[in-house]
Design an enzyme around this catalytic site. Structure first.
Site, short mmCIF file in Angstrom:
data_model
loop_
_atom_site.label_atom_id
_atom_site.label_comp_id
_atom_site.label_asym_id
_atom_site.label_seq_id
_atom_site.Cartn_x
_atom_site.Cartn_y
_atom_site.Cartn_z
N GLU A 123 3.87 -8.31 6.79
CA GLU A 123 2.57 -8.86 6.43
C GLU A 123 2.61 -9.86 5.27
O GLU A 123 1.85 -9.74 4.31
CB GLU A 123 1.56 -7.72 6.12
CG GLU A 123 1.26 -6.86 7.32
CD GLU A 123 0.14 -5.84 7.06
OE1 GLU A 123 -0.41 -5.83 5.94
OE2 GLU A 123 -0.17 -5.06 7.98
N ASP B 246 0.83 -1.21 0.00
CA ASP B 246 0.00 0.00 0.00
C ASP B 246 0.87 1.27 0.00
O ASP B 246 0.78 2.09 0.90
CB ASP B 246 -0.92 -0.04 1.23
CG ASP B 246 -1.89 1.14 1.23
OD1 ASP B 246 -2.25 1.62 0.14
OD2 ASP B 246 -2.27 1.58 2.33
N TYR C 86 -5.77 -3.46 12.66
CA TYR C 86 -6.52 -2.22 12.38
C TYR C 86 -7.96 -2.38 12.84
O TYR C 86 -8.90 -2.32 12.05
CB TYR C 86 -6.42 -1.89 10.88
CG TYR C 86 -5.04 -1.39 10.51
CD1 TYR C 86 -4.71 -0.04 10.66
CD2 TYR C 86 -4.05 -2.26 10.08
CE1 TYR C 86 -3.45 0.42 10.37
CE2 TYR C 86 -2.77 -1.80 9.79
CZ TYR C 86 -2.48 -0.46 9.94
OH TYR C 86 -1.22 0.01 9.66
N GLU D 191 1.96 -2.10 14.05
CA GLU D 191 1.15 -1.12 13.32
C GLU D 191 -0.23 -1.07 13.97
O GLU D 191 -0.77 -2.10 14.38
CB GLU D 191 0.94 -1.49 11.84
CG GLU D 191 2.16 -1.36 10.98
CD GLU D 191 1.89 -1.70 9.50
OE1 GLU D 191 0.72 -1.64 9.05
OE2 GLU D 191 2.86 -2.04 8.80
#
Ligand SMILES: *[C@@H]1O[C@H](CO)[C@@H](O)[C@H](O)[C@H]1NC(C)=O
Ligand SMILES: *[C@@H]1O[C@H](CO)[C@@H](O)[C@H](O)[C@H]1NC(C)=O
Ligand SMILES: *[C@@H]1O[C@H](CO)[C@@H](O)[C@H](O)[C@H]1NC(C)=O
Ligand SMILES: *[C@@H]1O[C@H](CO)[C@@H](O)[C@H](O)[C@H]1NC(C)=O
Length: 640
Positions: free
Chosen positions: A446, A205, A499, A535
């Site tokens: 990831e 991303d 997230y 994160e």
């Protein structure tokens, strides 16, 4: 050479019957009594190969004559990404080969001195590069974030009296075997796409910025030269120990002398020979800046190598003496518990893309210290070595990450990918091994680590990295399920990204506490290893407000952070050893329906102005610093 290359050799032998262990060192070019450096960054000529196959440059051998004679060229600054420099979307979105060229004058005394080696070094170029001097190929390099260089003395001496024409072709095409991986997809529906239309797909991303991203340097060394230095440090009571290995190339035998000096110039230890251990009494340890009132102490290690003919090469390396250790609940620096309160970054900013830029580097360090940041991760690729040197000097701790990001396709877990990944780790450790700020290696971000081949892949990757450097822990950053992750068993520290209330249960911040507690307990119960929240975060469009908070507002971002922080404050009494916000600043991404001119999860804008989240974290980090360490006298912290 450092470490063993056994794992990689076995793999490569199985693949193609050869072992291509990485040879030689990659010392940062510095000046010394025996070395000169000439920066040839600046304005270069540039031409993108827009031919359908992107291959015209090679067919027509654009490297053989001045680039402007092959067709139209434009100005291109080096270092910078080429993508955002022009008004042309074709250049912004270009995939394939671009060509850079510059004429430089090499000092006549360099050419005339037959005892001198002249080296051309590219700090980094994204992704695959070929380098020519005066039309003769010097080297090729795969990978976008680490330096490469070539001895160009021979090519220069054959054509002395003329400027030296440097040509660099750079290809940003990613494949299933590159790091990061990507694929080229041809669009064959002629009713919707013109002939030959293709796109590049990736699973990361951030924008795939390309070009020559770091300075291009010419430097000299004597023919008999110091090729590499490795140091490892330890201490016992007040005695510091610096073990060193020096490798010298270009002569059959060299006398090596190593001298360690304190910051006041006093010589504190010395030794003869290319290998040994220096003992430093009353050692000043290298500490992170929020752990000690005299942090970031660097000794200066001068290495002298004298060949039979009397030629001497001198190289000076800053050395910080410190240790790093991991227990089942703690991360220890110099045997004291360290809590990571820090940031994830990108090397990304406005029109320069990922081009190295001193004002940006210094501003970012000023912002980090303003906020009480004691650590950052080089997400998701190795940063410029100048940034690590800054961190050494400022006492900020680094998790050094390789470009293993977006490994989601099962075909990218094959042995060709793995062999390249091992080579990239060799290049990364070779470059960064001597930096005291680097306290842990991250081999990936990831990956699809729940896929069956990930077990073998991460076992090899972690053990190879440990064979290259046994002094630092190794991790990778996971967002997979704790029960299905195949690689976490091999790492020293579990790094988890999540997230909550963003990609999962969007809008439901009331679920964070429950879900985050479950996340931590699941991972700890299974592995009994310390955990970093590597994160977490939420997008905030600067200036967008709502109360009660809604997604994309500054209030929503701070609410997500506060909910995470409440759990961190419980779990850091147990086994959570750090929190790294995603992200330090907004950054550019590919164009998608989920991104409004880039990713807005920064707590600073891309122009480095604070959102509400930055103020919240500033207060928090200084409060934690006050609870866990030593506040520096210069700090004006918000909780005062
Ligand atoms: C370079 O770019 C072309 C065109 O995109 C691609 O087909 C090729 O595989 C690339 N070559 C290398 C070595 O990366
Ligand atoms: C020096 O080299 C030896 C032999 O390869 C190795 O065992 C040792 O760990 C190295 N020391 C350092 C500081 O790199
Ligand atoms: C990779 O190589 C190893 C060791 O040579 C072998 O056991 C394994 O099957 C290979 N993996 C793949 C996906 O080919
Ligand atoms: C640091 O913590 C102590 C003890 O809780 C407190 O008294 C002091 O005010 C704090 N200092 C700052 C600057 O927050």
């Amino acid at each position: 050479m450092m470490g063993s290359t056994g794992a990689k050799c076995a793999l490569l032998a199985a693949l193609c019957g050869v072992c291509q262990a990485l040879q030689g060192g990659m010392l940062f070019p510095t000046e010394s009594p025996s070395r000169e450096v000439k920066d040839v960054s600046g304005l270069w000529s540039f031409r993108a190969d827009l031919s359908p196959e992107r291959n015209r440059g090679f067919e027509q051998q654009w490297y053989r004559s001045p680039l402007a004679e092959t067709g139209p060229v434009i100005d291109m600054p080096v270092p910078s990404s080429y993508n955002d420099i022009t008004q042309d979307a074709k250049i912004r979105d270009f995939i394939g080969w671009v060509w850079y060229e510059k004429d430089v004058w090499v000092p006549a005394r360099w050419i005339q001195d037959r005892g001198a080696r002249i080296v051309l070094r590219v700090g980094s170029a994204h992704y695959y590069s070929v380098l020519w001097v005066n039309g003769v190929e010097m080297t090729e390099h795969e990978g976008g974030h680490l330096p490469f260089e070539a001895d160009i003395s021979g090519a220069l001496r054959q054509t002395s009296g003329n400027p030296c024409r440097i040509t660099i072709a750079v290809n940003n095409t990613l494949t299933l075997e590159t790091l990061p991986p990507g694929t080229i997809q041809y669009m064959n529906d002629r009713s919707r796409y013109p002939a030959g239309y293709f796109v590049q797909n990736t699973n990361f991303d951030f924008f795939n910025y390309a070009g020559i991203h770091r300075p291009v340097l010419l430097y000299t060394t004597p023919k008999a030269h110091i090729d590499d230095i490795s140091v490892e440090t330890a201490f016992s009571d007040n005695i510091g120990l610096v073990s060193f290995n020096v490798s010298v190339l270009g002569c059959s035998k060299a006398a090596v002398k190593v001298t360690l000096s304190a910051q006041d110039g006093r010589c504190v230890a010395s030794a003869d020979g290319s290998r040994g251990v220096l003992k430093v009494t009353d050692v000043s340890l290298w500490w992170p800046y929020l752990m000690h009132e005299n942090p970031a102490y660097l000794y200066s290690m001068e290495v002298q190598a004298t060949a039979e003919d009397g030629q001497t090469d001198v190289y000076t390396l800053p050395v910080g003496i410190r240790t790093v250790k991991v227990t089942s609940t703690q991360f220890l620096i110099n045997n004291k518990p360290f809590y990571f309160h820090g940031v994830n970054k990108h090397e990304d900013a406005d029109i320069r893309g990922k081009g190295f830029d001193w004002p940006l580097v210094v501003k970012d360090f000023n912002l980090m210290k303003w906020m009480g940041v004691n650590s950052f991760r080089t997400s998701h690729y190795p940063y410029a070595e100048e940034i690590l040197q800054m961190a050494d000097r400022h006492g900020i701790v680094i998790i050094d990450e390789c470009p293993g990001v977006g490994i989601k396709d099962i075909r990218s877990f094959g042995n060709v990918s793995l062999a390249h990944h091992l080579t990239v780790m060799e290049e990364l450790v070779r470059r960064d091994k001597n930096h005291p700020s680097v306290v842990m290696w991250s081999v990936a971000n990831e990956p699809a680590s729940e896929m069956p081949p990930a077990g073998f892949y991460f076992k090899e990757l972690v053990s190879h990295t440990k064979s290259l450097d046994s002094s630092r822990p190794v991790t990778y950053i996971t967002d997979s399920n704790y029960a299905r992750d195949q690689g976490a068993q091999y790492v020293d520290v579990i790094c988890v990204n999540s997230y909550l209330s963003w990609y999962h249960d969007p809008g439901h911040t009331e679920l964070i506490s429950l879900q985050l507690n479950t996340q931590f307990d699941d991972w700890y119960d299974k592995y009994q290893k310390p955990i970093i929240q590597s994160e977490y975060g939420a997008d905030a469009v600067p200036g967008l407000h709502s109360d009660p908070p809604m997604m994309f507002t500054e209030e929503y971002q701070t609410t997500v952070l506060q909910n995470y922080h409440n759990v961190f404050d419980q779990k850091r009494k147990e086994f959570v050893i750090g929190e790294l916000i995603w992200n330090f600043a907004d950054f550019m991404t590919a164009q998608t329906i989920t991104r409004v001119v880039g990713n807005k999860k920064g707590i600073f804008t891309r122009q480095r102005q604070p959102k509400a989240g930055a103020l919240l974290l500033r207060e928090r980090y200084w409060r934690i610093a006050n609870e866990t360490g030593v506040l520096p006298t210069w700090a004006r912290y918000p909780c005062q």
